[in-house]
Design an enzyme around this catalytic site. Structure first.
Site, short mmCIF file in Angstrom:
data_model
loop_
_atom_site.label_atom_id
_atom_site.label_comp_id
_atom_site.label_asym_id
_atom_site.label_seq_id
_atom_site.Cartn_x
_atom_site.Cartn_y
_atom_site.Cartn_z
N ARG A 15 0.84 -1.19 0.00
CA ARG A 15 0.00 0.00 0.00
C ARG A 15 0.89 1.25 0.00
O ARG A 15 2.09 1.17 0.20
CB ARG A 15 -0.91 0.00 1.23
N LYS A 75 1.36 1.92 7.23
CA LYS A 75 1.70 1.13 8.41
C LYS A 75 2.58 1.92 9.37
O LYS A 75 3.19 2.93 9.02
CB LYS A 75 2.39 -0.17 8.00
N TYR A 94 -1.27 4.64 10.51
CA TYR A 94 -1.66 3.69 11.55
C TYR A 94 -0.47 3.50 12.49
O TYR A 94 0.67 3.37 12.04
CB TYR A 94 -2.03 2.33 10.96
N HIS A 96 -1.04 1.74 16.12
CA HIS A 96 -1.29 0.55 16.94
C HIS A 96 -0.23 0.42 18.03
O HIS A 96 0.50 -0.57 18.12
CB HIS A 96 -1.31 -0.71 16.06
N GLU A 118 -6.14 5.01 13.52
CA GLU A 118 -7.08 4.11 14.17
C GLU A 118 -7.78 4.70 15.38
O GLU A 118 -8.73 4.08 15.90
CB GLU A 118 -6.38 2.79 14.57
N ASP A 198 -21.38 -11.29 20.47
CA ASP A 198 -21.11 -9.90 20.84
C ASP A 198 -21.79 -9.63 22.17
O ASP A 198 -22.76 -10.31 22.52
CB ASP A 198 -21.60 -8.93 19.76
N SER A 220 -22.48 -12.80 24.08
CA SER A 220 -21.18 -13.39 24.43
C SER A 220 -20.99 -13.48 25.94
O SER A 220 -20.77 -12.48 26.62
CB SER A 220 -20.04 -12.56 23.82
N ASP A 270 -3.08 -6.76 15.10
CA ASP A 270 -2.43 -5.45 15.14
C ASP A 270 -2.48 -4.83 16.54
O ASP A 270 -1.63 -4.01 16.89
CB ASP A 270 -3.08 -4.48 14.15
N ASN A 300 -0.70 -7.21 8.73
CA ASN A 300 -1.11 -6.17 7.77
C ASN A 300 -1.91 -6.83 6.65
O ASN A 300 -1.58 -6.75 5.48
CB ASN A 300 0.09 -5.40 7.22
#
Length: 373
Positions: A15, A75, A94, A96, A118, A198, A220, A270, A300
């Protein structure tokens, strides 16, 4: 503003931070863009295409970092890139950070202003710059699982959708957010037997309304999670806590009790991963086996479809890139609470609470640093 786009160097990451179309928009706003040579090869954009859009081409990443005020990537910066960051740099990508101590400490040391895609928010409480890649990753998760289920890949030898007279694979999706919804769509489309877990009843209601009887929805609990995971052929880890480490919902004991050839796809890798047995893998070596269970934990995933991913990402990031370039980082962050939520590190301080808590570091409210940026 001088905007720089280095070539991505993470394993098989193709990317690129800005498409030629985005470059053209920035140039039209009066900004200068420098792109590292061959940065766009993975999306079919040659240096000549970038030059036609108004960019200049740099021979290497060092030149990009030297010239640029704002660095736009996809990234998280790798160690060699972090060493090139300066206090006057604005990094938009990003990050993370919560599971990545080395990167966190390097960004603090750099003094740079670091805004993470993010954790940028929107008025509905969503994560608009994470959503495009979550959609891609959710769809890819089922493709990856279907391939991993094949016997030559170590899987159980199941066709995910089965055939008439032979049952399909049982797919369990943990988390009904953007990743989960897109995984469900693909899995149902391929004919799988799909269940989602969930803890948000509203999310379960929305998914039930969309997919109807083709999807089983389960609230959940620890008991429900254990029962469904152990019996599954495929488990998709699609949980997210904004800015923080993913919770380890699937234990090593559960994995030991799954059937040989079952598949785990950890889209949350991630952020550290949702399975106790997870560790990050690459597109070059995407899977490994623990207790007979195939793990796909590529950190990724959307990088495997760089053309789709880059254009989808730029559709969402471009307005923020323009705001940062047009107004300058400090003014843009002050003017937009949602963009300010993306600020994770600035002036050697952590401005994202979840990251500060992950490493027991001091937290500083982003608003208190704006006059220094």
């Amino acid at each position: 503003m001088q905007v720089g786009v280095p070539k991505e160097i993470k394993n098989l990451e193709q990317r690129v931070g800005l498409t030629p179309t985005s470059v053209r928009e920035l140039v039209a706003h009066g900004h200068a863009v420098v792109v590292e040579t061959d940065a766009g090869v993975g999306i079919g954009a040659t240096d000549e295409v970038y030059e036609a859009a108004g960019a200049s081409i740099a021979p290497d990443a060092a030149t990009v970092f030297d010239k640029a005020e704002m660095i736009v990537k996809v990234k998280e910066p790798q160690a060699i890139e972090r060493a090139m960051l300066r206090p006057d740099h604005l990094l938009f990508t990003y990050l993370h950070l919560a599971p990545d101590a080395d990167q966190t400490h390097d960004l603090i040391k750099s003094g740079a202003t670091c805004v993470a895609y993010e954790t940028v928010t929107d008025r509905n409480g969503g994560l608009p710059l994470l959503a495009p890649m979550s959609k891609v990753a959710g769809r890819m998760a089922i493709q990856a699982a279907a391939h991993a289920l094949e016997a030559p890949q170590g899987g159980a030898g199941l066709l995910i959708g089965g055939v008439p007279g032979v049952a399909p694979a049982r797919v369990v999706v943990i988390g009904g957010g953007v990743v989960g919804e897109n995984s469900i769509e693909m899995a149902i489309g391929m004919g799988a037997d799909v269940t989602v877990l969930d803890r948000n009843v509203d999310v379960l209601d929305e998914l039930s309304a969309r997919f109807g009887s083709a999807l089983k929805t389960v609230y959940s609990t620890a008991a429900a999670l254990e029962e469904l995971v152990v019996a599954a052929d495929v488990v998709i880890g699609a949980v997210l806590v904004k800015g923080a480490r993913a919770p380890k919902l699937v234990t090593a004991d559960m994995v030991r009790r799954m059937r040989n050839g079952s598949v785990l796809v950890d889209v949350a890798i991630d952020q550290g991963g949702a399975f106790e047995t997870s560790h990050a893998t690459t597109h070059a070596e995407p899977t490994y086996v623990v207790d007979g269970v195939v793990h796909y934990c590529v950190a990724n995933m959307p990088g495997g479809v760089p053309k789709t991913s880059t254009y989808a990402l730029n559709n969402s990031t471009l307005p923020f890139v323009l705001a940062l370039a047009d107004k300058g980082a400090g003014a843009a962050l002050a003017a937009d609470d949602h963009l300010r939520n993306g600020l994770n590190v600035a002036k050697g301080q952590i401005t994202e609470m979840a990251v500060a808590e992950a490493f027991d570091l001091p937290y500083v409210d982003a608003a208190d640093l704006l006059d220094q940026i």
